[in-house]
Design a protein around this motif. Structure first.
Motif, mmCIF file in Angstrom:
data_model
loop_
_atom_site.group_PDB
_atom_site.id
_atom_site.type_symbol
_atom_site.label_atom_id
_atom_site.label_comp_id
_atom_site.label_asym_id
_atom_site.label_seq_id
_atom_site.Cartn_x
_atom_site.Cartn_y
_atom_site.Cartn_z
ATOM 1 N N ARG A 278 6.008 12.297 -11.259
ATOM 2 C CA ARG A 278 6.727 13.132 -11.122
ATOM 3 C C ARG A 278 6.831 14.142 -12.959
ATOM 4 O O ARG A 278 7.516 15.111 -12.940
ATOM 5 N N GLU A 279 6.759 12.997 -13.869
ATOM 6 C CA GLU A 279 6.136 13.101 -15.118
ATOM 7 C C GLU A 279 5.768 14.417 -15.180
ATOM 8 O O GLU A 279 5.967 14.802 -16.234
ATOM 9 N N ALA A 280 4.068 13.718 -14.635
ATOM 10 C CA ALA A 280 3.121 14.504 -15.293
ATOM 11 C C ALA A 280 2.371 15.095 -14.248
ATOM 12 O O ALA A 280 1.700 16.251 -14.606
ATOM 13 N N LEU A 281 2.832 15.320 -13.307
ATOM 14 C CA LEU A 281 2.722 16.008 -11.749
ATOM 15 C C LEU A 281 3.489 17.286 -11.223
ATOM 16 O O LEU A 281 4.919 16.563 -11.169
ATOM 17 N N ASP A 282 3.961 18.412 -10.461
ATOM 18 C CA ASP A 282 4.130 19.327 -10.381
ATOM 19 C C ASP A 282 4.812 19.056 -9.113
ATOM 20 O O ASP A 282 6.809 18.554 -9.385
ATOM 21 N N ARG A 283 4.011 17.866 -8.182
ATOM 22 C CA ARG A 283 5.403 17.742 -7.170
ATOM 23 C C ARG A 283 4.413 16.402 -6.784
ATOM 24 O O ARG A 283 3.456 16.139 -6.645
ATOM 25 N N VAL A 284 5.159 15.401 -5.716
ATOM 26 C CA VAL A 284 4.431 14.020 -5.876
ATOM 27 C C VAL A 284 6.045 13.896 -4.659
ATOM 28 O O VAL A 284 7.182 13.887 -4.637
ATOM 29 N N ARG A 285 5.043 13.758 -2.880
ATOM 30 C CA ARG A 285 6.088 13.046 -2.082
ATOM 31 C C ARG A 285 5.195 11.346 -1.393
ATOM 32 O O ARG A 285 4.221 11.109 -1.605
ATOM 33 N N LEU A 286 6.407 10.628 -1.391
ATOM 34 C CA LEU A 286 6.223 9.109 -0.785
ATOM 35 C C LEU A 286 5.877 9.912 0.774
ATOM 36 O O LEU A 286 7.047 10.065 1.199
ATOM 37 N N VAL A 287 4.303 9.095 0.945
ATOM 38 C CA VAL A 287 4.646 8.855 1.928
ATOM 39 C C VAL A 287 4.285 8.454 3.722
ATOM 40 O O VAL A 287 5.146 7.830 5.096
ATOM 41 N N ARG A 288 4.127 7.156 2.690
ATOM 42 C CA ARG A 288 3.806 6.057 3.374
ATOM 43 C C ARG A 288 3.367 4.734 2.702
ATOM 44 O O ARG A 288 3.465 4.839 1.852
ATOM 45 N N LEU A 289 4.560 3.741 3.343
ATOM 46 C CA LEU A 289 4.915 2.703 2.488
ATOM 47 C C LEU A 289 4.398 1.169 3.761
ATOM 48 O O LEU A 289 4.994 0.886 4.532
ATOM 49 N N ALA A 290 3.222 0.085 2.943
ATOM 50 C CA ALA A 290 3.267 -0.660 3.939
ATOM 51 C C ALA A 290 2.332 -1.992 3.270
ATOM 52 O O ALA A 290 2.077 -1.626 2.561
ATOM 53 N N ARG B 46 0.595 -1.376 0.222
ATOM 54 C CA ARG B 46 0.171 -0.255 -0.031
ATOM 55 C C ARG B 46 1.065 0.932 0.271
ATOM 56 O O ARG B 46 1.873 1.461 0.859
ATOM 57 N N VAL B 47 0.482 2.315 -0.857
ATOM 58 C CA VAL B 47 1.391 3.235 -0.691
ATOM 59 C C VAL B 47 0.424 4.579 -1.117
ATOM 60 O O VAL B 47 -0.638 4.792 -1.572
ATOM 61 N N ASP B 48 0.478 5.379 -0.097
ATOM 62 C CA ASP B 48 0.233 6.730 0.223
ATOM 63 C C ASP B 48 1.257 7.553 -0.340
ATOM 64 O O ASP B 48 2.451 7.905 0.209
ATOM 65 N N LEU B 49 0.317 7.994 -1.148
ATOM 66 C CA LEU B 49 1.331 10.257 -2.004
ATOM 67 C C LEU B 49 0.551 10.605 -1.730
ATOM 68 O O LEU B 49 -0.763 11.042 -1.192
ATOM 69 N N GLU B 50 1.309 11.976 -1.692
ATOM 70 C CA GLU B 50 0.743 13.452 -1.707
ATOM 71 C C GLU B 50 1.103 13.874 -2.582
ATOM 72 O O GLU B 50 2.340 14.134 -3.774
ATOM 73 N N VAL B 51 0.283 14.702 -3.788
ATOM 74 C CA VAL B 51 0.136 15.025 -4.689
ATOM 75 C C VAL B 51 0.031 16.456 -5.274
ATOM 76 O O VAL B 51 -1.592 16.959 -4.337
ATOM 77 N N ASP B 52 0.400 17.378 -5.943
ATOM 78 C CA ASP B 52 0.674 18.967 -5.803
ATOM 79 C C ASP B 52 0.848 19.147 -7.686
ATOM 80 O O ASP B 52 1.480 19.070 -7.924
ATOM 81 N N PRO B 53 -1.110 19.716 -7.335
ATOM 82 C CA PRO B 53 -1.299 19.518 -8.929
ATOM 83 C C PRO B 53 -0.636 20.849 -9.495
ATOM 84 O O PRO B 53 -0.404 22.091 -8.507
ATOM 85 N N SER B 54 -0.466 20.896 -10.564
ATOM 86 C CA SER B 54 -0.151 22.456 -11.477
ATOM 87 C C SER B 54 -1.392 23.284 -11.598
ATOM 88 O O SER B 54 -2.359 22.671 -11.340
ATOM 89 N N ASP B 55 -1.163 24.864 -11.755
ATOM 90 C CA ASP B 55 -2.186 25.739 -11.454
ATOM 91 C C ASP B 55 -2.696 25.097 -13.068
ATOM 92 O O ASP B 55 -3.869 25.453 -13.180
ATOM 93 N N GLN C 100 15.091 14.573 5.976
ATOM 94 C CA GLN C 100 15.600 13.041 6.294
ATOM 95 C C GLN C 100 14.214 12.808 6.062
ATOM 96 O O GLN C 100 14.641 11.582 4.983
ATOM 97 N N ARG C 101 13.445 12.838 4.704
ATOM 98 C CA ARG C 101 12.352 12.492 4.617
ATOM 99 C C ARG C 101 12.284 12.812 2.581
ATOM 100 O O ARG C 101 12.551 11.399 1.954
ATOM 101 N N GLU C 102 13.225 13.769 2.683
ATOM 102 C CA GLU C 102 13.479 14.015 1.037
ATOM 103 C C GLU C 102 15.068 12.488 0.810
ATOM 104 O O GLU C 102 14.635 12.120 -0.384
ATOM 105 N N GLY C 103 15.527 12.388 2.033
ATOM 106 C CA GLY C 103 16.528 11.396 1.818
ATOM 107 C C GLY C 103 16.517 9.975 1.712
ATOM 108 O O GLY C 103 16.749 9.266 0.595
#
Length: 203
Positions: free
Chosen positions: A113-125, A14-23, A147-150
């Motif tokens: 990440r190729e399609a959207l502005d910013r994608v962050r991996l929040v959680r893996l289960a 299970r992967v949880d992602l935060e996505v920031d779309p572009s304007d 730490q999260r970025e690394g």
């Protein structure tokens, strides 16, 4: 309903992602409400229907949209996975999906990440068995931003995989920092994650 693990007991991630779309991202998921706690998306082919319950609780808003090339749903369609939109928080979309393995996580995140502005991996289960029991969880949201970025980059690039062909130097170069700085970040992140796991067990 998509099951995160099959009846044969095969494990899934299970992967949880935060996505920031572009304007420029014309998506009803975010255009109907800046913040929402309840979002339902039905994307079929080139069209989608979205139902959103705004965080202020003022009814349900429904809208239709086009599944374009830079659309969140399009990327998930290409991989054969289903995006479950959990909420929208000031334009940031929290989306969950169940994927086959860590290779799939890397490929999915790279494509997003190729399609959207910013994608962050929040959680893996890790989920396993027909009842989808969670076996282990890595919660990156507990880490400091550095730490999260690394750790996110290390996970996505497969640094922790057996037989990994990516080095600490490769990751450090990608982040434009020294190997020692990245090593320190990863050690701190791993210590934090291990502590959280054992704290959870004690509870």
């Amino acid at each position: 309903m998509v099951e995160p693990a099959g009846d044969d007991g095969e494990r899934r991630l299970r992967v949880d992602l935060e996505v920031d779309p572009s304007d420029e991202w014309d998506c009803p998921i975010v255009s109907q409400a800046e913040s929402a706690a309840d979002v339902t998306v039905n994307a079929v082919g080139d069209e989608c229907t979205v139902e959103v319950r705004p965080a202020d609780g003022e009814g349900i808003r429904r809208d239709r949209g086009e599944v374009a090339d830079d659309c969140l749903c399009r990327v998930f369609q290409e991989f054969g996975y289903v995006p479950h939109v959990r909420r929208v928080d000031e334009g940031t979309v929290l989306v969950t999906s169940y994927v086959d393995d860590r290779d799939a996580v890397r490929e999915l995140v790279a494509a997003l990440r190729e399609a959207l502005d910013r994608v962050r991996l929040v959680r893996l289960a890790v989920v396993s068995g027909p009842e989808s029991t969670e076996q282990a969880t890595v919660d990156l949201s507990a880490l400091t931003p550095k730490q999260r970025e690394g750790m996110e980059l290390a996970v996505v690039r497969g640094y922790f995989d057996d037989g990994a062909d990516v080095s600490l130097g490769d990751l450090a170069a990608e982040l434009s920092i020294s190997k020692s700085a990245l090593s320190q970040r990863l050690r701190g992140a791993q210590a934090k994650l291990v502590t959280d796991v054992f704290d959870g067990v004690e509870e």
